[in-house]
Design a protein around this motif. Sequence first.
Motif, PDB file in Angstrom:
ATOM      1  N   UNK A 194      14.634  39.392  -2.916  1.00 18.12           N
ATOM      2  CA  UNK A 194      15.430  38.760  -3.966  1.00 18.12           C
ATOM      3  C   UNK A 194      16.632  38.091  -3.304  1.00 18.12           C
ATOM      4  N   UNK A 195      16.662  36.762  -3.397  1.00 16.83           N
ATOM      5  CA  UNK A 195      17.676  36.025  -2.628  1.00 16.83           C
ATOM      6  C   UNK A 195      19.085  36.412  -3.006  1.00 16.83           C
ATOM      7  N   UNK A 196      19.302  36.669  -4.295  1.00 12.38           N
ATOM      8  CA  UNK A 196      20.655  36.986  -4.737  1.00 12.38           C
ATOM      9  C   UNK A 196      21.237  38.138  -3.923  1.00 12.38           C
ATOM     10  N   UNK A 197      20.431  39.188  -3.799  1.00 10.28           N
ATOM     11  CA  UNK A 197      20.914  40.375  -3.103  1.00 10.28           C
ATOM     12  C   UNK A 197      21.018  40.112  -1.606  1.00 10.28           C
TER      13      UNK A 197
END
Lengths: 136, 378, 619
Positions: free
Chosen positions: A77-80
């Motif tokens: 998950x790119x956000x994390x």
Amino acid sequence: MSDEHDAEWYEKKFRPMIYLVAGILLVGTVITYVADVLGIAEKWGFRNAIIFALGVATVKASAVIYIFMHLKWDINLKTISLTMACAIIFLIGMMWLTVGSEIQDEGGIDGKPGGTETTWKHGKPSKPKALKAGDS
Amino acid sequence: MELPYNSKPRPDTGLYNGKVGIWLFLASEIMLFGGLFSAYLLLRVGADDGNWSMGLMTKWVGAFNTFILIASSATVVLAWVCLKLKDWAGFRFWKWWTVGFAATFLIVKWGYEWPAKFTHYDITFTSNQQAEKVFADVFDKGSYNDCEEDHRKIWNERYDADGENKDIPEGKKAWGKVDIKDKPLDGHVVGYYTENEQGERQHHKVEAAFGISFWSHAFAWRYDARNTVLGITDTFSEKGIVAVEIAPTHGVWDAHPEEEASAANRRYAEADNDTGHDGHAGHGHHKAITIETSQISRLSSYEPAHSTFFAVYYTLTGLHALHVFGGILVMLYHLLPISQRVYESDPERFTNRIEITGLFWHFVDLVWIFLFPILYLL
Amino acid sequence: METTTQSDVSHEDHHDAHEDHGHGNQHFLTKYVFSSDHKVIGIQYGVTSLLFLLIGFLLIMCMRWQLAKPGEPIPIAGALLEHVYANNNSGEPVFKDGVMSADGYNQFGVMHGTIMVFLAVVPLGFAAFGNYVVPLQIGAPDMCFPRVNMASYWCFFAGCVVMTVSFFIPGGAAAAGWTAYSPLATLIPTDGQSYWLIGMVLLITSSLLGAVNFIATIIQMRAPGMTWFRMPFFVWAQFVTAFLLLLAFPPLEAAGIMQLMDRVCDTSFFLPSGVFGAGSTTMAVSGGGNPLLWQHLFWFLGHPEVYVLILPAIGMVGEILSNSARRPLWGYKLMIGAVLVLGFLSFIVWAHHMYLTGMSGKVATFFQTTTMIISIPSVILLTCLFITLWKGSIRFTTASLFALAFLPMFGIGGLTGLPLGLSFADLHLHDSYYVIAHFHYVVAPGSIFALFAGIYFWYPKMTGRKMNEYWGRVHFWGSLIFMNIIFMPMFIQGFAGMSRRMSDGGATYSLLQNPDVTSGALSELIMKLNDYISMGAFGMALIQIPFIVNFFYSIQNGEKVSSDNPHEATTLDWQTPTPPPHGNFLEEPKVYGAPYEYSVPGANKDYLPQTEPNRPNTA
């Protein structure tokens, strides 16, 4: 974590994994403590002791992040991952540049911290004066 | 008004709101503790010889607390797994264990570790002659030369764990660089003397701090000879202390190693008996000595102001302990009946909350994993 | 990222929901004071920060009087200050007979800096406009965590209270420079410094909560179709700003805690061994600390903080210029790239504030290099904004005038920063009035002009009425002229070597006092400039009166806007009712196009709202 797992996975796979990781963490703590009691700092030298202790800590920390914080299943998950990457890059930058710009001695942290080799001294630059910004 | 993605993940990011929030928060926390770690590193690298008083830590306490926190980290994730499996009772079981561990951690830290340090003193002296006399007295030897070996051994235990390390060139050891007067004597303050107008001395006994025998004696007193010049008030000027009675403690200064086993006795020896002015504590093996205020250069408990190491230690562990405390409050909230109602009305959302709390809790554990080696061991 | 249409969250009944249990029957307190609605919080932030903008300005007015007329009683304010202001530590009034003492000057200087940066410009640009505009522009019903948002405001408010109270405690406010360098800040006897630190910890906590909220909102709450590259530039600017706040502020919080420990628990984080106290006695501290540690941690925040001040402003200017020039923002993606690079680099340039601390030549070279590199994205941003104007048919509203003036003013501020980024030039200019002129050009005619532009621009959305254009222009031209009268001469003073922290405006070092000194004494011209600058400052104060009156008068009596989109703008914030209700949009907006589709060939209007499904060319 993103919901790709069913109840059975949690019961059969994840729960044993938790016990395993908890075991690893406890063993890691014991190892560090015992190593300290045995006096590895004296036997291996201070630098190796640092590498050893922080290495064990890093392994422990990775286990916590990877399994307990289930980053293993969230890392894509790119956000994390981007947020954490930024934080860690800036953290390293801050530590490295802060400490780096205050250590005049090229010896760095080779010597024992608190010992004479690494004592930070103002007004005694080891570099040629012409390069120094603060001299006027 | 219902906000989108409160419990269901947003398809393109794969995350629900709370999880984004907590990871961002943790990134910020990394930088907060990172700032303090940088401070630790910079101050330690720049520390003067013998000023990094890390050897004073009680290592097994730190190890114990590490165990506790790791266990709590495992139980908190087990609690979440129970919720994923729709097992409310299991959730409560593991959550209570987590709270229990967390509380134990804080009790050990705030109830034992810190107070034990606040009641433990270091004294340095105004001149080498005075220091030699006091040390000879403490070690029960005729002169300082006779006891220097003992003294050096203890010094190395405290400040210079690898004092015998051959890698350090001769003459560069911390021991050799510090005057005797600056090599501290440590112990509990068990009594003090004041002087009335006639110049008569009166002895005062110091009881256990706050009446709790576990916390022994004078609590965070402070004296610095420079204060008298600078006109700063401290414990000594407030009480009019002219001499202080010290019981050297923790065995490290003890001249009778064969009695090492009775550590528990020794710790309270001064408290449960008349320490007397003859210099001997009730148990006979532990010698309380009287030191004139005029001989003292600095007296400080192991409080934050003791040294830079303790300043870093208290700030880091204090901030960490506040995080633990906050975590306990949140977890207790999740054990209240109101939370059960939330769970029953929207199990997924409540499970998510538990996941978020868990992530925070793991981070707290993570910080401690690094704090333990850098503050206690290395 | 993938565009998706959500089916699990339906908003079709939103209007009804709003009527039923949204806002209608809420108590006044929960509706306007302890509100969790992002618009109300935004306005709360706005009002509080405008108030502090005024307070910060009044502080500097007193200081300007003192600089121009050292030792003369301050008219009007002096008598008041003498009675309400605290005594210093020796029991003397700080404003004896209405004259500002050196203590008073130092305290006002600290508080001017602190208030302007942390209580005025950052909360106005980031928190107020960000809160109000960002959720609207991305089509969200509210911020991601409304209650965290409320907590953020009240944390900020508590910080404001602590800072304000510190003026009136015995000893007065903090007086060790707004950068609070140790060991001075540790040893200075006034409790104001401790208040300052506590206030800072509260403010940092507030901005941390705000930053988490902004980033999460932008990531999670975008309306269907609002892809990353359909977000208005302002949202991008806020996104990067929020990251700066998230990652750069915590080290200062750590440093603040350490300095508080130094002051309260007598530790020695920032006190080296052998610091001298009164006379020649060394201080009764354990020692072993490092004063430079404070500077590193402070400037690790301090430099990203500069971009926190300027990025929302650039974002707003981008919105307004594109709108008033009726042209798409030129190089939209390039600007986003520039902002991201700017944000990233701003973390590794901080030590250019510290060239004079005696760092090694290698390190200084590193920081010089990064500092020079970081000017590139800034120039890219400015250039893109300029090119946006090219061939536009510009509507000269007050908002666009302020936005236009931002460009050259920010340009001057930015370019004059380059000499300060080079360690050899910095030797001469460090801590002189040149530095003051440089960063005030960035922040005062830069950021604050952009904020004024934002106020004029979004005022109709917030109130449903426009501010008066005529008085707006008076305000603009007056401000522009006086700003330059104030700050331009400071460059000259700085070159002449006038130090920035002298409470008498350099009178002690003037030729008048030292006629025998052949070089180094400040010439008569330099001293005379103080007068002109102060006159400019008083003119500046006068010209703000039309703005203040206009601002309040227009709430009730301004010209009513005829539509929800008076500026004929494309972004989503103008596709809502005016003012937007709780929940913002009557129905969930769907986004079909880029944010700045002005003057699109083939369209029947000169603008294409993002929600317009019929688009002549699908770019």
